[in-house]
Design a protein around this motif. Structure first.
Motif, PDB file in Angstrom:
ATOM      1  N   PHE A 138      81.293  29.674  11.354  1.00 17.21           N
ATOM      2  CA  PHE A 138      82.125  28.255  11.932  1.00 17.21           C
ATOM      3  C   PHE A 138      80.936  27.878  12.781  1.00 17.21           C
ATOM      4  O   PHE A 138      80.779  26.760  13.185  1.00 17.21           O
ATOM      5  CB  PHE A 138      83.547  27.806  12.464  1.00 17.21           C
ATOM      6  N   ASN A 139      80.094  28.196  13.243  1.00 19.32           N
ATOM      7  CA  ASN A 139      78.567  28.152  13.864  1.00 19.32           C
ATOM      8  C   ASN A 139      77.616  27.223  12.915  1.00 19.32           C
ATOM      9  O   ASN A 139      76.827  26.893  13.442  1.00 19.32           O
ATOM     10  CB  ASN A 139      78.193  28.514  15.241  1.00 19.32           C
ATOM     11  N   GLN A 140      77.423  27.803  11.886  1.00 20.21           N
ATOM     12  CA  GLN A 140      76.240  27.548  10.810  1.00 20.21           C
ATOM     13  C   GLN A 140      76.420  26.704  10.231  1.00 20.21           C
ATOM     14  O   GLN A 140      77.782  26.129  10.116  1.00 20.21           O
ATOM     15  CB  GLN A 140      76.745  28.968   9.250  1.00 20.21           C
ATOM     16  N   GLU A 141      75.442  25.524   9.732  1.00 22.90           N
ATOM     17  CA  GLU A 141      75.026  24.434   9.117  1.00 22.90           C
ATOM     18  C   GLU A 141      75.389  24.564   7.363  1.00 22.90           C
ATOM     19  O   GLU A 141      76.271  23.584   7.540  1.00 22.90           O
ATOM     20  CB  GLU A 141      73.908  23.743   8.933  1.00 22.90           C
ATOM     21  N   ASN A 142      75.461  25.899   6.598  1.00 21.77           N
ATOM     22  CA  ASN A 142      76.457  25.773   5.920  1.00 21.77           C
ATOM     23  C   ASN A 142      76.917  27.038   5.541  1.00 21.77           C
ATOM     24  O   ASN A 142      75.475  28.335   6.081  1.00 21.77           O
ATOM     25  CB  ASN A 142      74.702  26.420   5.302  1.00 21.77           C
ATOM     26  N   LEU A 143      77.786  27.187   6.083  1.00 23.67           N
ATOM     27  CA  LEU A 143      78.953  27.707   5.531  1.00 23.67           C
ATOM     28  C   LEU A 143      79.083  28.691   4.717  1.00 23.67           C
ATOM     29  O   LEU A 143      79.177  29.898   4.682  1.00 23.67           O
ATOM     30  CB  LEU A 143      80.317  27.332   6.266  1.00 23.67           C
ATOM     31  N   THR A 144      78.919  28.266   3.518  1.00 20.36           N
ATOM     32  CA  THR A 144      79.253  28.738   2.654  1.00 20.36           C
ATOM     33  C   THR A 144      77.489  29.926   2.681  1.00 20.36           C
ATOM     34  O   THR A 144      77.715  30.907   1.599  1.00 20.36           O
ATOM     35  CB  THR A 144      79.351  27.986   0.627  1.00 20.36           C
ATOM     36  N   GLN A 145      76.887  29.490   2.563  1.00 19.98           N
ATOM     37  CA  GLN A 145      75.121  30.570   2.342  1.00 19.98           C
ATOM     38  C   GLN A 145      75.570  31.343   3.930  1.00 19.98           C
ATOM     39  O   GLN A 145      74.673  32.235   3.152  1.00 19.98           O
ATOM     40  CB  GLN A 145      73.940  29.342   2.707  1.00 19.98           C
ATOM     41  N   ALA A 146      75.914  31.159   5.002  1.00 23.47           N
ATOM     42  CA  ALA A 146      75.716  32.153   5.542  1.00 23.47           C
ATOM     43  C   ALA A 146      77.125  32.646   5.341  1.00 23.47           C
ATOM     44  O   ALA A 146      77.334  34.472   5.564  1.00 23.47           O
ATOM     45  CB  ALA A 146      76.944  31.482   7.271  1.00 23.47           C
ATOM     46  N   SER A 147      78.046  32.545   4.993  1.00 24.18           N
ATOM     47  CA  SER A 147      79.030  33.768   4.519  1.00 24.18           C
ATOM     48  C   SER A 147      78.443  34.742   3.339  1.00 24.18           C
ATOM     49  O   SER A 147      78.759  35.719   3.383  1.00 24.18           O
ATOM     50  CB  SER A 147      80.600  33.447   3.973  1.00 24.18           C
TER      51      SER A 147
END
Length: 110
Positions: A93-102
């Protein structure tokens, strides 16, 4: 319905070994439960690996989940140690792009 057992960082796996043939999941807490954003406790990798070996050696069908301090670095280490489910709350939740991070965490399983 599924049955699981959660282990706090200071709980030894021998306490739950007698239940492994009766449950579906073990959640290893790699931080002290209570609040998000804590640092991953590296010594939990040993516990993950020991538990994975016990599950494999006895041919149990138990998922091994890790929650606490999971990020790109620690997530990879957890999967390498034997985890097949990761919980990554604060980090994602601290990432700019949640989809990319997950998706990057998901790639550790391939």
């Amino acid at each position: 319905k599924k049955v699981g057992i959660s282990l706090n960082p200071n709980t030894e796996i021998n306490i739950i070994e007698k239940f492994l043939d009766k449950i579906d999941l073990v959640l290893i807490m790699s931080v002290e439960p209570g609040f998000g954003g804590q640092k991953f406790m590296e010594d939990q990798l040993i516990k993950i690996n020991q538990l994975k070996n016990c599950i494999s050696d006895n041919q149990y069908h138990v998922d091994l989940e890790v929650d606490g301090g999971v990020n790109y670095e620690t997530g990879k280490k957890c999967v390498d140690a034997g985890a097949n489910i990761l919980v990554a709350g604060s980090f994602l939740f601290n990432q700019e792009n949640l989809t990319q991070a997950s998706n990057q965490l998901y790639d550790f399983f391939n």
